[in-house]
Design an enzyme around this catalytic site. Sequence first.
Site, PDB file in Angstrom:
ATOM      1  N   LYS A  58     -13.968  -7.129  -6.993  1.00  0.00           N
ATOM      2  CA  LYS A  58     -13.983  -7.510  -5.606  1.00  0.00           C
ATOM      3  C   LYS A  58     -15.570  -7.588  -5.651  1.00  0.00           C
ATOM      4  CE  LYS A  58     -10.578  -4.653  -3.769  1.00  0.00           C
ATOM      5  NZ  LYS A  58     -10.116  -3.454  -3.221  1.00  0.00           N
ATOM      6  N   ASP A 115      -9.157  -0.422  -9.853  1.00  0.00           N
ATOM      7  CA  ASP A 115     -10.149  -1.116  -8.541  1.00  0.00           C
ATOM      8  C   ASP A 115     -11.282  -0.101  -8.473  1.00  0.00           C
ATOM      9  OD1 ASP A 115     -10.840  -2.052  -6.353  1.00  0.00           O
ATOM     10  OD2 ASP A 115      -8.971  -1.630  -5.081  1.00  0.00           O
ATOM     11  N   ASP A 175      -6.353 -12.039   1.630  1.00  0.00           N
ATOM     12  CA  ASP A 175      -5.775 -12.024   2.872  1.00  0.00           C
ATOM     13  C   ASP A 175      -6.585 -11.652   3.833  1.00  0.00           C
ATOM     14  OD1 ASP A 175      -5.389  -9.389   2.019  1.00  0.00           O
ATOM     15  OD2 ASP A 175      -3.121  -9.628   2.810  1.00  0.00           O
ATOM     16  N   LYS A 186       0.921  -1.252  -0.105  1.00  0.00           N
ATOM     17  CA  LYS A 186       0.042   0.054  -0.015  1.00  0.00           C
ATOM     18  C   LYS A 186       0.869   1.218  -0.009  1.00  0.00           C
ATOM     19  CE  LYS A 186      -4.392  -1.689   0.474  1.00  0.00           C
ATOM     20  NZ  LYS A 186      -5.191  -1.331  -0.339  1.00  0.00           N
ATOM     21  N   ASP A 234      -5.808 -11.458  -4.178  1.00  0.00           N
ATOM     22  CA  ASP A 234      -5.580 -10.637  -2.954  1.00  0.00           C
ATOM     23  C   ASP A 234      -6.636 -10.865  -1.895  1.00  0.00           C
ATOM     24  OD1 ASP A 234      -4.900  -8.565  -1.468  1.00  0.00           O
ATOM     25  OD2 ASP A 234      -5.789  -7.128  -2.270  1.00  0.00           O
ATOM     26  N   ASP A 239      -0.312  -0.725  -4.496  1.00  0.00           N
ATOM     27  CA  ASP A 239      -1.795  -0.065  -4.703  1.00  0.00           C
ATOM     28  C   ASP A 239      -1.472   1.093  -4.293  1.00  0.00           C
ATOM     29  OD1 ASP A 239      -4.442   0.456  -4.706  1.00  0.00           O
ATOM     30  OD2 ASP A 239      -4.934  -1.207  -3.322  1.00  0.00           O
ATOM     31  N   GLU A 241      -1.849  -0.723  -9.035  1.00  0.00           N
ATOM     32  CA  GLU A 241      -3.161  -0.656  -8.852  1.00  0.00           C
ATOM     33  C   GLU A 241      -3.799   0.650  -8.646  1.00  0.00           C
ATOM     34  OE1 GLU A 241      -6.452  -2.779  -6.128  1.00  0.00           O
ATOM     35  OE2 GLU A 241      -4.550  -3.600  -6.220  1.00  0.00           O
TER      36      GLU A 241
END
Length: 326
Positions: A245, A223, A297, A149, A295, A174, A200
């Site tokens: 997502k 995203d 996690d 990030k 992704d 990202d 991203e």
Amino acid sequence: MIRLDYKIEKWPLKDPFRFAGHTIVELEAMHVTLVDGEHRGQGEGLVPVVFPVTMAETKTLMKLAQQGINTGGDPQKICASMPAGPGRNALDCALWDLRAKQSGRSVWDLAGLNSEADFLEVDETVGLGQIPEMAAQAKSSAHRVIKVKLDAEHIPERVAAIRSDCPKTELIVDANQSWTVELLMQHAPALAKLGVKMIEQPVPPEQDHLLEEISCGIPIFADESCHVAADVDRLKSLYDGVNVKLDKTGGLTEALALVTAARAAGMGVMVGCMSGTSLSMAPAFVIGSLADWSDLDGPLMIQNDRVPAMQYEHGKLKKFSPALWG
């Protein structure tokens, strides 16, 4: 007759999680249960901080869905009428689970997919923080792929510190829409030299058009700019791939449609999450079997998970148990 029940849940994180513009200490989830005789399906939707969606609005939508379903309305039609978002995600995934339980068939079979995946390689996310802390977290990870990030500060320095401690790790970054095109072009050469495989959402959605003529040497995935399959036509000339997502698509049904549209447009696919429990990861796992990166996690960040929980071992996520979902 099918009965819908719902409840709002809070899932505290192990540690505060930071990314560009936000810090999260707990998750707020909508949990939906559908009961048809002896069969029970469940689903979960996470209210994200990065979109203008509130739990109050999600609760209102779910109350209306409950009234419709519990008085004999068609659950699939009611679900399809809801706006894309966490509420529809929870209901849609509960419907998939219920259909699997009723039929005795796997979700893969119901979705018309050729084969089931036994496990996925998943990344681990390193939250935004001080450079030594980020490098230490990446170094301690058992995952081959790390998602970093970033915001607009110390971009190459953060990645360089992680690369120094993790020379063989595959890195994706990202920006959570915190960069400008100028920052992207300024730092892309250094990031490419550091082995970054994907960037991203570098810019806010309203600046997507500025990526039209950009070639930075690293694939760029959308995203926040990409929610549903209909977005692909607008994005295919701007981005190299999309992050799918289920809390954006409004469930597995639309997520499958988004993957199909993205692949038809020649785009890459990543499956992501708004964190969440194993109940969010299970339907996303199906999309992960079709994706280039997973992704997923989220459960690694929360203090406690559902039972039965999905299992992570050496950077891989094992397939969910039907006792959990599907």
